[in-house]
Motif scaffolding. Structure first.
Motif, PDB file in Angstrom:
ATOM      1  N   UNK A  20      64.783 -16.854 -17.229  1.00  0.00           N
ATOM      2  CA  UNK A  20      65.006 -17.213 -18.704  1.00  0.00           C
ATOM      3  C   UNK A  20      66.030 -16.048 -19.109  1.00  0.00           C
ATOM      4  N   UNK A  21      66.202 -15.087 -18.369  1.00  0.00           N
ATOM      5  CA  UNK A  21      67.359 -14.060 -18.570  1.00  0.00           C
ATOM      6  C   UNK A  21      68.652 -14.350 -18.309  1.00  0.00           C
ATOM      7  N   UNK A  22      69.440 -14.353 -19.190  1.00  0.00           N
ATOM      8  CA  UNK A  22      71.068 -14.749 -18.861  1.00  0.00           C
ATOM      9  C   UNK A  22      71.585 -13.817 -17.979  1.00  0.00           C
ATOM     10  N   UNK A  23      72.313 -14.449 -16.809  1.00  0.00           N
ATOM     11  CA  UNK A  23      72.715 -13.693 -15.794  1.00  0.00           C
ATOM     12  C   UNK A  23      73.878 -12.572 -16.652  1.00  0.00           C
ATOM     13  N   UNK A  24      74.280 -11.357 -15.751  1.00  0.00           N
ATOM     14  CA  UNK A  24      75.086 -10.310 -16.484  1.00  0.00           C
ATOM     15  C   UNK A  24      76.454 -11.168 -16.310  1.00  0.00           C
ATOM     16  N   UNK A  25      76.448 -11.729 -15.222  1.00  0.00           N
ATOM     17  CA  UNK A  25      78.073 -12.464 -14.713  1.00  0.00           C
ATOM     18  C   UNK A  25      77.828 -13.879 -14.607  1.00  0.00           C
ATOM     19  N   UNK A  26      78.647 -14.655 -15.121  1.00  0.00           N
ATOM     20  CA  UNK A  26      78.894 -16.260 -14.765  1.00  0.00           C
ATOM     21  C   UNK A  26      80.095 -16.549 -14.480  1.00  0.00           C
ATOM     22  N   UNK A  27      80.628 -16.786 -13.273  1.00  0.00           N
ATOM     23  CA  UNK A  27      81.913 -17.057 -12.916  1.00  0.00           C
ATOM     24  C   UNK A  27      82.416 -18.170 -12.017  1.00  0.00           C
ATOM     25  N   UNK A  28      83.319 -18.586 -11.688  1.00  0.00           N
ATOM     26  CA  UNK A  28      83.773 -19.543 -10.971  1.00  0.00           C
ATOM     27  C   UNK A  28      84.242 -18.868  -9.696  1.00  0.00           C
ATOM     28  N   UNK A  29      83.956 -19.746  -8.523  1.00  0.00           N
ATOM     29  CA  UNK A  29      84.800 -19.147  -7.371  1.00  0.00           C
ATOM     30  C   UNK A  29      85.553 -20.457  -6.791  1.00  0.00           C
ATOM     31  N   UNK A  30      86.813 -20.271  -7.062  1.00  0.00           N
ATOM     32  CA  UNK A  30      87.651 -21.333  -6.950  1.00  0.00           C
ATOM     33  C   UNK A  30      87.636 -22.416  -8.208  1.00  0.00           C
ATOM     34  N   UNK A  31      87.647 -23.642  -7.874  1.00  0.00           N
ATOM     35  CA  UNK A  31      87.383 -24.641  -9.160  1.00  0.00           C
ATOM     36  C   UNK A  31      86.243 -25.407  -8.733  1.00  0.00           C
ATOM     37  N   UNK A  32      85.292 -25.131  -7.863  1.00  0.00           N
ATOM     38  CA  UNK A  32      84.167 -26.106  -7.655  1.00  0.00           C
ATOM     39  C   UNK A  32      82.843 -25.206  -7.430  1.00  0.00           C
ATOM     40  N   UNK A  33      82.747 -24.163  -7.506  1.00  0.00           N
ATOM     41  CA  UNK A  33      81.799 -23.377  -7.008  1.00  0.00           C
ATOM     42  C   UNK A  33      81.399 -22.340  -8.142  1.00  0.00           C
ATOM     43  N   UNK A  34      79.968 -22.331  -8.717  1.00  0.00           N
ATOM     44  CA  UNK A  34      79.740 -21.376  -9.973  1.00  0.00           C
ATOM     45  C   UNK A  34      78.863 -20.429  -9.279  1.00  0.00           C
ATOM     46  N   UNK A  35      79.093 -19.348  -9.624  1.00  0.00           N
ATOM     47  CA  UNK A  35      78.251 -17.983  -9.269  1.00  0.00           C
ATOM     48  C   UNK A  35      77.599 -17.420 -10.429  1.00  0.00           C
ATOM     49  N   UNK A  36      76.325 -16.889 -10.464  1.00  0.00           N
ATOM     50  CA  UNK A  36      75.602 -16.232 -11.300  1.00  0.00           C
ATOM     51  C   UNK A  36      75.040 -15.010 -10.706  1.00  0.00           C
ATOM     52  N   UNK A  37      75.348 -13.927 -11.389  1.00  0.00           N
ATOM     53  CA  UNK A  37      74.891 -12.574 -10.972  1.00  0.00           C
ATOM     54  C   UNK A  37      73.881 -11.777 -11.928  1.00  0.00           C
ATOM     55  N   UNK A  38      72.687 -11.619 -11.489  1.00  0.00           N
ATOM     56  CA  UNK A  38      71.753 -10.726 -12.049  1.00  0.00           C
ATOM     57  C   UNK A  38      71.475  -9.345 -11.337  1.00  0.00           C
ATOM     58  N   UNK A  39      71.521  -8.438 -12.298  1.00  0.00           N
ATOM     59  CA  UNK A  39      71.571  -7.033 -11.599  1.00  0.00           C
ATOM     60  C   UNK A  39      70.049  -6.563 -11.965  1.00  0.00           C
ATOM     61  N   UNK A  40      69.850  -5.290 -11.029  1.00  0.00           N
ATOM     62  CA  UNK A  40      68.196  -4.805 -11.315  1.00  0.00           C
ATOM     63  C   UNK A  40      67.864  -4.428 -12.435  1.00  0.00           C
ATOM     64  N   UNK A  41      68.476  -4.017 -13.441  1.00  0.00           N
ATOM     65  CA  UNK A  41      67.962  -3.790 -14.640  1.00  0.00           C
ATOM     66  C   UNK A  41      67.514  -5.103 -15.474  1.00  0.00           C
TER      67      UNK A  41
END
Length: 824
Positions: free
Chosen positions: A243-264
């Motif tokens: 339910x927590x939005x990731x700190x980062x939402x980005x694309x790797x190239x044009x077809x892969x999506x990456x979400x990053x959640x940090x420890x805090x």
């Protein structure tokens, strides 16, 4: 990583393509501080080596990002924006000049979109250059929201290199402003509500792929949605169970999506990186501590406290070559690798494997080269390239260009990937950037030796090598060595690449703080182009040296350039002193002043005590002076200066005579009521002509005696004036008084009479012409042929008679012939 950094306490900006990492303290994180300080920014390589550390004037840093040229853009909460190179040198500056704070920012390669606390959406377009504050700020929209939006995301312009192209921005409003949830698309002309085209609820994170065709959203409920840019077509929907939005939402190239959640966010010591591939395939990475991720064109780069790594899809050629599956037959590359292994072990089966590749060996070699280009370990690269070299030895007519280029490129990549350089480029990234861009980035990092070796190894153009040496010299002039040692060192290096200008290096030395002026002058001595020497010497306030170089060059235009710059920048006395001992420059200066600046010319003559030249200039001023009241002052000045020279008595007497003439003209103007005496700048002869015109004969005779005019000159002037103005009776009376002795003879009187059709007077004076040949010719002019024949017969001159026969009418030719017969 070679740094000692805790990313949990920092704001981080990572440049793409293996670029540097900028780190500064996160103002939102409380840390123990010993004393107040300005925000310090550290720039590191991907291996954690410190490149530079600097501070910037501002309140609190909001965010940072990198441009394509690897300039760091720093946005402060008060709306101030700085751009600097990786060493902290300022390259651009802009202040939004608003009484509002920055809430959100979204960056793209050529600019940044900023949302202020007054809900104004601004776009700042970068324009990198040598000048400061050259960016373009435009207002995109006034949102009018009550609360801060959940997120904003700029749509990358189609042309990354066009800083004037319009941008679009996606905005996700707060639930207070949009209870149902929606997305707005803003540009400079319109606002589009995308809520009517999508079923998305509240969107907390947005990311747009590099092509600008698809949008990844993290929406309420923990779902990652991938839709097209117009929100009309869904591609995927993935539940993250968070339910927590990731700190980062980005694309790797044009077809892969990456979400990053940090420890805090997760209340645990690990960060989580969720990777979502097409078809909802996914995987995740866990790592202790904070993780920052940047998407690359073919992978993603992960920066952590203790390491930096790349994560990407395994190339198909590598997967096919090294995947072991007994049910799948070996590929051609695998067979070639087995053959090479057997060859190294001197087994006969190597030849059998080569024969097995008959007709496919060239494809196997190319495939082996492709696999080598995707490898990171040098040992594995060498093995694959050796196998390719072994295979191509059996291919007749094989073009080795690809093999050679790959070997060179891999050697370059291995050099920049090393921890001492810290530029982890993949093969595809290197091909995208080109070797020239990579070398430029090494120059920016001041890795001149590696850049130079790389350029010579790749046979780069001469301009590229010159650029490296010049930037190396820029750094060298700051070394703590003597001027002679620095000049010698630079000269030795520049010999390796002839044609490099020393001017830019000298200018850099001069612009140091404090300036190294003596070093700059010594470097300029090595500059072969005089124009470059002179321009910098002028800027350095070295006028005498600049003038000397201009004179030595033999280029008069260059000498004039120096003189005009000196005339503009220094006082007249200093300019005259500079020119006094340089004859060539002095003569050109005098020629210039004579035509364009008489004031400065007079000052030069006065300073150099050239009294006669000052007098001559005063005389020229006298004749060009439009104000009659000022003319006497010019004459007086000329007379005074001639008086200072014992060898100029003649000129002095002439001026006295001119003054006497001026007084006479004033007298005549009043006496005869004729203002033209003083208005027409007349000389003695012209003044007498005016007197004759007005029939002031007594004044003319008196003027003759006072100015010592000769009889001949007086007769000529009087004759011309009386005939021109039609005073024929006075003329005839005056000539008759002269009797037989006329100072100029009677032929001029005859000519004037003929000129004005006074035939009677001409007949009267033709007989007084003393020379019989002229008399005969004059008689023929007015039709006195009989008289002319008599004179010529009397003088027994056959030649004149023959001349008369050529002019006489037909009825008189017999008379001429008879006279010729009698004379002959």
């Amino acid at each position: 990583m070679r740094w000692n950094v805790e990313l949990e306490q920092c704001l981080v900006a990572i440049a793409p393509f293996g670029g540097p990492i900028a780190i500064t303290r996160n103002p939102g994180v409380l840390v123990k501080a010993t004393k107040p300080s300005k925000p310090a920014i550290g720039v590191y390589t991907s291996s954690g080596l410190l490149i530079s550390q600097f501070t910037q004037q501002g309140s609190s840093i909001h965010s940072m990002d990198w441009t394509q040229e690897e300039y760091l853009v720093t946005l402060f909460t008060d709306g101030t924006i700085f751009s600097s190179d990786i060493h902290g040198n300022l390259r651009g500056y802009e202040s939004l000049a608003v009484q509002a704070e920055v809430l959100l920012a979204s960056y793209h390669p050529r600019g940044v979109v900023v949302l202020l606390s007054n809900m104004q959406l601004l776009h700042v377009a970068y324009r990198m250059g040598g000048e400061k504050k050259i960016w373009n700020v435009s207002v995109l929209a006034n949102l009018g929201f009550k609360e801060k939006p959940l997120c904003i995301q700029v749509v990358p312009p189609r042309d990354d290199y066009d800083d004037t192209s319009s941008v679009q921005v996606l905005v996700s409003p707060d639930p207070v402003d949009s209870p149902q949830g929606t997305l707005y698309l803003y540009d400079e002309t319109q606002k589009i509500d995308l809520g009517t085209q999508t079923t998305l609820s509240h969107v907390y994170k947005l990311a747009i792929n590099p092509k600008g065709t698809q949008v990844a959203t993290f929406s309420e409920g923990g779902y990652v949605n991938i839709v097209d840019i117009n929100m009309k077509k869904y591609y995927a929907k993935f539940g993250t169970k968070s339910q927590e939005a990731p700190r980062q939402l980005l694309w790797c190239g044009n077809d892969v999506v990456v979400c990053v959640w940090r420890p805090d966010q997760l209340n645990c010591p690990d960060s989580i990186v969720l990777i979502i591939a097409p078809g909802q395939e996914h995987t995740s990475i866990k790592h202790e501590g904070d993780i920052h991720v940047i998407g690359e064109i073919d992978c993603m780069r992960l920066v952590m406290n203790t390491e930096c790594g790349l994560f990407g899809k395994v190339p198909s050629c590598t997967r096919d070559t090294f995947t072991f599956d007994p049910e799948i037959p070996d590929t051609d590359v695998t067979v070639l690798l087995d053959a090479f292994r057997d060859f190294e072990k001197q087994r006969a089966s190597s030849v059998k494997s080569i024969r097995q590749l008959s007709g496919k060996l060239e494809n196997a070699v190319n495939g082996c080269i492709d696999v080598a280009s995707c490898e990171w370990e040098p040992e594995q690269q060498q093995f694959l390239l050796k196998a390719a070299h072994y295979g191509k030895s059996f291919c007749k007519g094989y073009d080795s260009d690809k093999y050679v280029d790959t070997c060179k490129s891999l050697r370059v990549l291995n050099a920049v990937r090393s921890a001492d350089v810290g530029m982890p480029l993949t093969w595809d990234q290197y091909q995208y950037l080109s070797s020239q861009v990579v070398i430029d980035r090494l120059i920016n990092r001041k890795l001149y030796h590696l850049a130079y070796k790389m350029s010579t190894y790749l046979d780069s153009p001469a301009n590229q090598i010159k650029k490296i040496l010049v930037h190396w010299a820029y750094e060298k002039v700051q070394a703590k060595l003597t001027d002679d040692e620095i000049v010698k060192c630079i000269r030795e290096k520049f010999k390796e690449c002839p044609g490099i200008s020393y001017k830019d290096v000298a200018e850099r030395a001069w612009k140091l703080r404090p300036p190294k002026t003596s070093l700059a002058i010594k470097l300029l001595e090595k500059e072969p182009k005089a124009a470059l020497q002179v321009s910098l010497l002028i800027d350095m306030q070295e006028p005498e040296m600049a003038l000397q170089k201009a004179v030595e060059s033999g280029d008069t235009d260059l000498v004039y350039l120096v003189m005009l710059r000196l005339k503009r920048d220094v006082k007249d006395d200093a300019l005259i002193r500079t020119l006094s001992n340089k004859p060539v420059a002095r003569d050109l200066f005098l020629s210039y002043c004579e035509h364009l600046d008489p004031r400065l010319l007079r000052k030069y003559y006065a300073t150099e005590q050239l009294h006669h030249q000052t007098a001559f200039q005063a005389i020229r001023d006298y004749f060009t002076e439009p104000d009659d009241h000022k003319k006497p002052f010019h004459l007086q000045e000329a007379k005074d200066n001639f008086a200072k020279r014992k060898d100029r008595t003649v000129e002095k007497d002439l001026i006295l005579e001119q003054e006497k003439l001026l007084k006479k003209q004033e007298e005549y103007a009043k006496k005869l009521n004729e203002p033209r005496f003083t208005a027409m700048q007349m000389g003695v002869a012209a003044t007498m002509k005016m007197l004759f015109k007005l029939k002031a004969f007594k004044e003319a005779d008196k003027m003759k005696s006072e100015f010592g005019i000769s009889d001949k000159m007086f007769t000529w002037v009087k004759l011309k004036a009386l005939s021109k103005y039609g005073h024929w009776s006075e003329l005839e009376s005056w000539i008759n008084k002269l009797g037989k002795k006329c100072p100029i003879g009677f032929r001029p009187i005859f000519d004037e009479a003929v000129k004005y059709d006074r035939t009677t007077m001409a007949r009267a004076f033709v007989t007084k012409i003393e020379d019989y040949a002229e008399r005969c010719e004059a008689m023929c002019t007015i039709g006195m042929f009989q008289e002319a024949i008599k004179v010529a017969e009397t003088e027994r001159d056959v030649g004149i008679l023959e001349a008369i026969r050529g002019k006489a009418p037909a009825d008189m030719k017999g008379m001429v012939n008879d006279a010729i017969h009698r004379v002959g």
